[in-house]
Write an enzyme that holds these catalytic residues in place. Structure first.
Site, PDB file in Angstrom:
ATOM      1  N   HIS A  36       4.494   4.816  12.559  1.00  0.00           N
ATOM      2  CA  HIS A  36       4.812   4.390  10.954  1.00  0.00           C
ATOM      3  C   HIS A  36       5.749   5.790  10.660  1.00  0.00           C
ATOM      4  O   HIS A  36       5.196   6.884  10.792  1.00  0.00           O
ATOM      5  CB  HIS A  36       3.415   4.743  10.282  1.00  0.00           C
ATOM      6  CG  HIS A  36       3.409   4.916   8.739  1.00  0.00           C
ATOM      7  ND1 HIS A  36       2.951   3.817   7.942  1.00  0.00           N
ATOM      8  CD2 HIS A  36       3.850   5.800   8.097  1.00  0.00           C
ATOM      9  CE1 HIS A  36       2.940   3.979   6.837  1.00  0.00           C
ATOM     10  NE2 HIS A  36       3.605   5.314   6.801  1.00  0.00           N
TER      11      HIS A  36
ATOM     12  N   CYS B 268       4.006   9.039   0.785  1.00  0.00           N
ATOM     13  CA  CYS B 268       2.446   9.609   0.513  1.00  0.00           C
ATOM     14  C   CYS B 268       2.419  10.733  -0.764  1.00  0.00           C
ATOM     15  O   CYS B 268       3.218  11.446  -0.964  1.00  0.00           O
ATOM     16  CB  CYS B 268       1.943  10.261   1.837  1.00  0.00           C
ATOM     17  SG  CYS B 268       0.470  11.020   1.649  1.00  0.00           S
TER      18      CYS B 268
ATOM     19  N   HIS C   6       8.731   7.536   8.024  1.00  0.00           N
ATOM     20  CA  HIS C   6       9.370   7.706   6.846  1.00  0.00           C
ATOM     21  C   HIS C   6      10.903   7.916   7.121  1.00  0.00           C
ATOM     22  O   HIS C   6      11.150   8.786   8.160  1.00  0.00           O
ATOM     23  CB  HIS C   6       8.696   8.601   5.782  1.00  0.00           C
ATOM     24  CG  HIS C   6       7.410   8.049   5.306  1.00  0.00           C
ATOM     25  ND1 HIS C   6       7.351   7.408   4.156  1.00  0.00           N
ATOM     26  CD2 HIS C   6       6.244   7.907   5.888  1.00  0.00           C
ATOM     27  CE1 HIS C   6       6.076   6.966   3.924  1.00  0.00           C
ATOM     28  NE2 HIS C   6       5.397   7.184   4.975  1.00  0.00           N
TER      29      HIS C   6
ATOM     30  N   ARG D 231       0.666  -1.246  -0.004  1.00  0.00           N
ATOM     31  CA  ARG D 231      -0.147   0.024  -0.074  1.00  0.00           C
ATOM     32  C   ARG D 231       0.887   1.289  -0.114  1.00  0.00           C
ATOM     33  O   ARG D 231       0.990   1.882  -1.019  1.00  0.00           O
ATOM     34  CB  ARG D 231      -0.938  -0.033   1.130  1.00  0.00           C
ATOM     35  CG  ARG D 231      -2.108   0.826   1.148  1.00  0.00           C
ATOM     36  CD  ARG D 231      -1.929   2.220   1.471  1.00  0.00           C
ATOM     37  NE  ARG D 231      -1.358   2.187   2.940  1.00  0.00           N
ATOM     38  CZ  ARG D 231      -1.040   3.694   3.624  1.00  0.00           C
ATOM     39  NH1 ARG D 231      -0.759   4.623   2.718  1.00  0.00           N
ATOM     40  NH2 ARG D 231      -0.238   3.572   4.743  1.00  0.00           N
ATOM     41  N   ASP D 232       1.560   1.607   1.119  1.00  0.00           N
ATOM     42  CA  ASP D 232       2.315   2.960   1.139  1.00  0.00           C
ATOM     43  C   ASP D 232       3.413   2.841   0.270  1.00  0.00           C
ATOM     44  O   ASP D 232       4.081   3.936  -0.167  1.00  0.00           O
ATOM     45  CB  ASP D 232       2.631   3.116   2.569  1.00  0.00           C
ATOM     46  CG  ASP D 232       2.852   4.774   2.873  1.00  0.00           C
ATOM     47  OD1 ASP D 232       2.550   5.595   1.792  1.00  0.00           O
ATOM     48  OD2 ASP D 232       3.384   5.132   3.732  1.00  0.00           O
TER      49      ASP D 232
ATOM     50  N   ASN E 246       9.433   4.761   3.155  1.00  0.00           N
ATOM     51  CA  ASN E 246       8.849   4.112   4.463  1.00  0.00           C
ATOM     52  C   ASN E 246      10.134   3.689   5.173  1.00  0.00           C
ATOM     53  O   ASN E 246      11.599   3.292   4.533  1.00  0.00           O
ATOM     54  CB  ASN E 246       8.092   3.229   4.447  1.00  0.00           C
ATOM     55  CG  ASN E 246       6.674   3.508   3.902  1.00  0.00           C
ATOM     56  OD1 ASN E 246       5.937   3.695   5.051  1.00  0.00           O
ATOM     57  ND2 ASN E 246       6.350   3.531   2.737  1.00  0.00           N
TER      58      ASN E 246
END
Lengths: 331, 331
Positions: free
Chosen positions: B227, B260, B229, B33-34, B269
């Site tokens: 979460h 994002c 980055h 996903r990310d 990430n």
């Protein structure tokens, strides 16, 4: 050398003593020595001078100009004496010039050309010790301690280190008791400025907490220094834990250049710009001119004509944009 | 989902409660996903399936298969429903499949295709909130809480997040009180699995300690997720401080892919391999098959035909060589 900058956001759970220590952190730029020693292209003296002049004007506390080794074996370090002679006449007040010495001959050269601060050390890994110096750890310790005392007697600052303190590229794990026994020998010899060097980049933060905590337990008045490589991405995590464990001297290299040529998998030092950026985000050492450091790192990058590992070189600084804590008005 | 692995080298100063928590850490792979949502090339379903199959066999606890967004606006996520349908029939026991939902329609789709764990959130930055969802933070919160409760009523795991919790690429600093007010609204609504997302990569470890510590002070029974980055090189330092601050759920992406698309400076990430490697070096989650994760990351790297940011992808693992602590026999 220390700067006294207020901390924006005191951690609620960190004790005041450590926060006071954090306010005294010192950056030691080792790019001209550890950054360059693995590079095959010998950098001309004038180019090194340009980079070091930049670092001198950034507000960095200590700059390691080079090592006193056999110029035939390590041509990259052949101009170390010349660099000291030049910068002793051309450095801003408050900048300390350090040099690495491996043996008595190097110490003599360093004393002759005006080194402010001598760095010397012993590897806790027998294999690394033999490859780097041709001696066992015990033999090396027996030579380093008298050298350190000689430099102290001459009125010099001295920092002694344990190399491969967190692991060895050849041997793997390094016994923490061996690291601590070398530290004890230093302390018993009256040498209290002690660095742990993660030559292979193996350190993880719990080790950092354990080893530096153990040394502070041996002697609460010790001055602690750290030297991390970013081989496995944990360089800044280790610096952060070192900061919380009472370390005040941080070694780093412009652009994240570097790596010991006698290590199995050499990788870059923690980048000076990344280290200063992370400290400034915490409200520490905001007196250092990060833009000047970035300019130097870009000069180095341009000289070697390849991307250097530093993050801030790519992403740019957010210190001016976000401020020193990013915690907002509520903090 | 939790693994019970003994810790080799208990830190002397960390309290037992936190060490017990560290023994329960959960890895949440958000690469599909990310990791992918900022990529311009739409990855074919079969390729995604191959990567996810790999992650499924690695011992990773939770895998985020995708987000339920408008397939015309985000073609990369158009096959999310198909992925859930496939992996609900083809996943090992113990693997949880998570999906990100932004609105009620997404929640309906997720409930229809068998999502195990719903992730949803509100941005603490008004600019980021509007760019990402077209709503203010308050409007978004007013929609997310009923959605979360609906998913919980349907018997699903739910994790709610505060996005841009540590800073915003557009606005700069984010007020910590605003972050905590969103968290309080979640807690008051009975939602206790809470993630702080560092969408812009601005976090520094003292902020991590401050915010997660403040949330645990609000509700000691909260389950915390993070979460990060790695925009400024502090990703693993932030994960380390999160670990020490009682966070048990860690989100990361294979190879360090990601970012994002609605952030000003998107960056990867934290890499799953780097995160697992650093945890395993600390003696944690040694059950996870790092070699399998590295194989997946290499497949992803080959597909995109460029170097991904992960460190272990380049340097290789030292877990088997050095062991879990590197502290030697004395530890």
């Amino acid at each position: 050398m220390a700067s006294e900058i207020s901390i924006a956001s005191a951690s609620r759970e960190t004790n005041r003593f450590l926060w006071d220590l954090m306010n005294k952190i010192i950056i030691h730029e080792v790019g001209p020595r550890d950054g360059l020693q693995a590079e095959k292209t010998t950098v001309p003296l004038t180019e090194k001078m340009r980079w070091i002049e930049g670092v001198c004007t950034s507000g960095i506390d200590i700059i390691q100009l080079g090592s006193f080794v056999n110029p035939e074996k390590v041509p990259q370090m052949a101009d170390t004496d010349a660099l000291f002679q030049h910068f002793n006449k051309n450095k801003p007040a408050g900048v300390t010039l350090s040099g690495l010495v491996l043996n008595e001959k190097g110490l003599e050269r360093g004393l002759a050309c005006g080194v402010d601060m001598f760095c010397m050390g012993v590897s806790a890994s027998e294999t690394h010790s033999r490859k780097n110096t041709g001696m066992t750890s015990t033999e090396a310790l027996g030579r380093i301690i008298p050298m350190a005392r000689q430099a102290m007697t001459a009125g010099k600052n001295v920092q002694v280190s344990v190399q491969s303190a967190f692991g060895c590229g050849y041997e793997g794990p390094v016994n923490r008791e061996k690291v601590l026994s070398i530290v004890k020998a230093y302390l018993e010899a009256g040498i209290h400025n002690i660095s742990l060097a993660d030559t292979a980049g193996h350190a993880q933060p719990l080790q950092v907490e354990d080893l530096f905590g153990s040394i502070r337990a041996l002697d609460p008045s010790v001055i602690l220094a750290c030297h991390f490589h970013n081989t496995y991405g944990l360089g800044l995590a280790n610096c952060y834990e070192a900061l919380k464990s009472g370390v005040t001297f941080f070694e780093s290299a412009f652009g994240g250049l570097g790596g010991c040529p006698f290590t199995k998998l050499p990788a870059g030092n923690v980048s000076t710009e990344d280290l200063v950026h992370s400290f400034q985000r915490m409200g520490l050492r905001k007196d250092i001119k990060l833009d000047v450091l970035l300019k130097v790192a870009r000069q180095v990058e341009k000289y070697f004509d390849r991307d250097l590992p530093g993050f801030i070189l790519k992403s740019g600084s957010i210190v001016d944009f976000v401020g020193e804590s990013g915690l907002g008005e509520g903090s």
